[in-house]
Design a protein around this motif. Sequence first.
Motif, PDB file in Angstrom:
ATOM      1  N   GLY A  71      25.287  63.312  56.554  1.00  0.00           N
ATOM      2  CA  GLY A  71      26.176  63.947  57.710  1.00  0.00           C
ATOM      3  C   GLY A  71      27.421  64.905  57.979  1.00  0.00           C
ATOM      4  N   ARG A  72      27.582  65.863  59.311  1.00  0.00           N
ATOM      5  CA  ARG A  72      28.270  66.308  59.411  1.00  0.00           C
ATOM      6  C   ARG A  72      30.025  66.285  60.430  1.00  0.00           C
ATOM      7  NH1 ARG A  72      24.269  69.958  62.285  1.00  0.00           N
ATOM      8  NH2 ARG A  72      23.687  67.891  63.624  1.00  0.00           N
ATOM      9  N   ASP A  73      29.782  64.741  60.528  1.00  0.00           N
ATOM     10  CA  ASP A  73      30.577  64.507  61.431  1.00  0.00           C
ATOM     11  C   ASP A  73      32.017  64.068  61.239  1.00  0.00           C
ATOM     12  OD1 ASP A  73      29.485  63.382  63.643  1.00  0.00           O
ATOM     13  OD2 ASP A  73      28.825  61.866  63.087  1.00  0.00           O
ATOM     14  N   PRO A  74      32.020  64.133  59.392  1.00  0.00           N
ATOM     15  CA  PRO A  74      33.505  64.697  58.624  1.00  0.00           C
ATOM     16  C   PRO A  74      34.406  65.997  58.787  1.00  0.00           C
ATOM     17  CG  PRO A  74      32.277  62.859  57.649  1.00  0.00           C
ATOM     18  CD  PRO A  74      31.362  63.719  58.803  1.00  0.00           C
ATOM     19  N   VAL A  75      33.114  66.803  58.666  1.00  0.00           N
ATOM     20  CA  VAL A  75      34.288  68.361  59.012  1.00  0.00           C
ATOM     21  C   VAL A  75      34.207  68.410  60.096  1.00  0.00           C
ATOM     22  CG1 VAL A  75      32.938  68.584  57.020  1.00  0.00           C
ATOM     23  CG2 VAL A  75      31.705  69.223  58.296  1.00  0.00           C
ATOM     24  N   ARG A  76      34.175  67.470  61.814  1.00  0.00           N
ATOM     25  CA  ARG A  76      34.211  68.216  62.613  1.00  0.00           C
ATOM     26  C   ARG A  76      35.142  67.390  63.090  1.00  0.00           C
ATOM     27  NH1 ARG A  76      27.813  68.727  64.489  1.00  0.00           N
ATOM     28  NH2 ARG A  76      26.926  70.121  62.845  1.00  0.00           N
ATOM     29  N   THR A  77      35.776  66.321  62.470  1.00  0.00           N
ATOM     30  CA  THR A  77      37.370  65.660  63.562  1.00  0.00           C
ATOM     31  C   THR A  77      38.176  67.022  64.011  1.00  0.00           C
ATOM     32  OG1 THR A  77      37.969  65.486  61.138  1.00  0.00           O
ATOM     33  CG2 THR A  77      36.535  63.329  61.872  1.00  0.00           C
ATOM     34  N   PRO A  78      38.620  65.955  64.865  1.00  0.00           N
ATOM     35  CA  PRO A  78      39.634  66.617  65.672  1.00  0.00           C
ATOM     36  C   PRO A  78      40.818  67.365  65.215  1.00  0.00           C
ATOM     37  CG  PRO A  78      39.013  64.430  66.920  1.00  0.00           C
ATOM     38  CD  PRO A  78      38.809  64.383  65.964  1.00  0.00           C
ATOM     39  N   MET A  79      41.138  68.740  65.375  1.00  0.00           N
ATOM     40  CA  MET A  79      42.158  69.014  64.783  1.00  0.00           C
ATOM     41  C   MET A  79      43.719  68.570  65.000  1.00  0.00           C
ATOM     42  SD  MET A  79      42.885  72.377  63.379  1.00  0.00           S
ATOM     43  CE  MET A  79      44.167  73.826  62.930  1.00  0.00           C
ATOM     44  N   PRO A  80      44.666  67.906  64.066  1.00  0.00           N
ATOM     45  CA  PRO A  80      45.483  67.324  64.618  1.00  0.00           C
ATOM     46  C   PRO A  80      47.026  68.939  64.812  1.00  0.00           C
ATOM     47  CG  PRO A  80      45.335  67.353  62.387  1.00  0.00           C
ATOM     48  CD  PRO A  80      43.899  68.256  62.396  1.00  0.00           C
ATOM     49  N   TRP A  81      48.199  68.833  65.735  1.00  0.00           N
ATOM     50  CA  TRP A  81      49.186  69.474  65.936  1.00  0.00           C
ATOM     51  C   TRP A  81      49.899  68.604  65.620  1.00  0.00           C
ATOM     52  CZ3 TRP A  81      47.103  74.631  67.390  1.00  0.00           C
ATOM     53  CH2 TRP A  81      45.797  73.821  67.702  1.00  0.00           C
ATOM     54  N   SER A  82      50.169  67.912  65.671  1.00  0.00           N
ATOM     55  CA  SER A  82      51.606  67.605  65.515  1.00  0.00           C
ATOM     56  C   SER A  82      51.750  65.768  65.119  1.00  0.00           C
ATOM     57  CB  SER A  82      52.836  67.680  67.309  1.00  0.00           C
ATOM     58  OG  SER A  82      51.435  65.810  67.862  1.00  0.00           O
ATOM     59  N   GLY A  83      52.560  65.495  65.319  1.00  0.00           N
ATOM     60  CA  GLY A  83      53.108  63.702  64.400  1.00  0.00           C
ATOM     61  C   GLY A  83      52.692  63.235  65.761  1.00  0.00           C
ATOM     62  N   GLU A  84      52.250  63.392  67.069  1.00  0.00           N
ATOM     63  CA  GLU A  84      52.022  62.887  68.318  1.00  0.00           C
ATOM     64  C   GLU A  84      51.313  61.218  67.963  1.00  0.00           C
ATOM     65  OE1 GLU A  84      53.355  64.919  71.493  1.00  0.00           O
ATOM     66  OE2 GLU A  84      52.339  66.268  70.467  1.00  0.00           O
ATOM     67  N   PRO A  85      50.394  60.803  68.820  1.00  0.00           N
ATOM     68  CA  PRO A  85      48.994  59.536  68.621  1.00  0.00           C
ATOM     69  C   PRO A  85      48.173  60.585  69.073  1.00  0.00           C
ATOM     70  CG  PRO A  85      51.046  58.921  69.965  1.00  0.00           C
ATOM     71  CD  PRO A  85      51.406  60.528  69.412  1.00  0.00           C
ATOM     72  N   ASN A  86      47.029  60.750  67.892  1.00  0.00           N
ATOM     73  CA  ASN A  86      45.940  60.821  67.901  1.00  0.00           C
ATOM     74  C   ASN A  86      46.559  62.638  68.216  1.00  0.00           C
ATOM     75  OD1 ASN A  86      43.859  59.077  68.485  1.00  0.00           O
ATOM     76  ND2 ASN A  86      44.616  59.037  70.670  1.00  0.00           N
ATOM     77  N   GLY A  87      47.391  63.843  66.726  1.00  0.00           N
ATOM     78  CA  GLY A  87      47.746  64.209  67.143  1.00  0.00           C
ATOM     79  C   GLY A  87      47.817  65.320  67.214  1.00  0.00           C
ATOM     80  N   GLY A  88      48.518  64.638  68.953  1.00  0.00           N
ATOM     81  CA  GLY A  88      48.733  65.517  70.114  1.00  0.00           C
ATOM     82  C   GLY A  88      47.062  66.955  70.611  1.00  0.00           C
ATOM     83  N   PHE A  89      45.924  65.962  69.708  1.00  0.00           N
ATOM     84  CA  PHE A  89      44.359  66.318  70.760  1.00  0.00           C
ATOM     85  C   PHE A  89      44.371  65.383  71.671  1.00  0.00           C
ATOM     86  CE2 PHE A  89      39.699  65.202  70.807  1.00  0.00           C
ATOM     87  CZ  PHE A  89      39.524  66.358  70.740  1.00  0.00           C
ATOM     88  N   THR A  90      44.216  65.051  71.781  1.00  0.00           N
ATOM     89  CA  THR A  90      43.719  64.021  73.455  1.00  0.00           C
ATOM     90  C   THR A  90      44.938  63.030  74.046  1.00  0.00           C
ATOM     91  OG1 THR A  90      42.127  63.124  74.649  1.00  0.00           O
ATOM     92  CG2 THR A  90      42.441  62.259  71.827  1.00  0.00           C
TER      93      THR A  90
END
Length: 531
Positions: free
Chosen positions: A387-406
Amino acid sequence: MTEIAWWRSAVIYQVYPRSFQDSDGDGVGDLAGIAQRLDHLVRLGVDAVWISPIFPSPMRDFGYDVSDYCAIDPLFGTLADFDALLEAAHARGLRVILDFVPNHTSDQHPWFQESRASKSAPKRGWYVWRDPKPDGSPPNNWQSEFGGPAWTFDAATGQSYYHAYLTEQPDLDWRNPEVEAAMTDVLRFWFDRGVDGFRVDAIHHLHEDEEGRDNPPNPDWRPGMPPNDRWLQTRTIDQPGVHASIQAMRQIADAYPDRVMIGEAYLPIDRLMAYYGADLTGFHLPFNFHLISTDWKPAALAALIETYEAALPAGAWPNWVLGNHDRSRVASRIGPAQARVAAMLLLTLRGTPTIYQGEEIGMLDTPIPPDLVQDPYEKNLPGFGLGRDPVRTPMPWSGEPNGGFTSGRPWLPLAADAATRNVAAEAGDPRSMLSLYRALIRLRRASAALSLGDVRLLAATGAALVYERRLGGERVVVALNLTGRATSLPVGASACDVLLSTRLDDPAPPRAAIRLRADEGLVLRAPADHP
């Protein structure tokens, strides 16, 4: 002097758009999100951004099943959004490279819908159709990359169509000149909009054995291995004819100034070299993935570098890749400490490096609970770790909820350490992985020897790999400790100045010999007369 093509000295950055930045709260990244984060790429120092597929698609394989090559999937935005992104990137000095998926379309593409309408349909010959065997079984033993037979029977017309990947991804027949004409028109469409190049997907699959002969059995296959590895793909990949098709693509690119064509082909080095084309009329850069699979040991890496460099055709330019959206992340493969050494290797070897998003902050593979698995590879072949999902997870940009991704629910869960391993946190840490990547790219840009110079191996001990880069009077030595214990270099280098340590501190000045601390890499300036 002849002007040097921009892509030779460039650093390329791959964006997996679903996971880069979501701008509208639907949990999936999009073009407007990429535009919001362009300044991150500028600060990182890269020269070009390669964007994985953004075309209309049923998303059975997350964009690699294209239903319209000349539009944008609404999930990612509109053509106007793409044009705005392209303009914003160019204004920042960033080139934009798109994915091109020539081997197959979606089964929802109008071309395939017409092809399967009847045996006499005008586009019947655009895809690979064969009669089943008299007993109704598939035409031959070809297997899909995603598991199971590579043939799907179409009851309406009584024939089977070939698909190297999912049933929903029928293969185009590139022996048909109408297919080649239609697909090269796609390249023109995007080049005319100002795209700077293409990464061409799965190019080694583009042609199959014209006689449809069986693949031979794999003598190394054993029970417990993935079932699609049971046969050697001697009839289904790297076939005669593929290089003529690549040359047709290259001719389109050459009609536009300063464009680059990059090919994806997982092949041994000797076979990969043919993808540069006769007289270098193929790909500018056939992707070299061998760092991903080579043992992380000095002797093995030295052998890879020497073998690859020796195999290159005259005038061909090398390239290197540590990871991508299909393979385990480098920090998970060799550990976070060695991932810093790997970054130095990638950015100081001769050739064009490609960085996969998240490598610059040391992202690790993220375990995905079974109920959240998205990847069809894992769903079709569970239990093999494909499975390739483990390398496709969202980019974390900050310490905000959901890493600031969404602001919504992310399509895949973020890594458990996203609150601390993110761009904002690492940007403020002068010794972080992000700071290391920035420093390495600055150094590479400032050094002609690192950007364009020759490479020569100096040593490969049980612990260290040492090589030099040279251009004119400039000489740079790179020394990498591939172990967790301190070691001394066998190369006398007392006169070398340390330009950069992977530790991003001020290491003790070298004396009789250079000592590398555990998990440390050094870039050193060597005098011209240094051996």
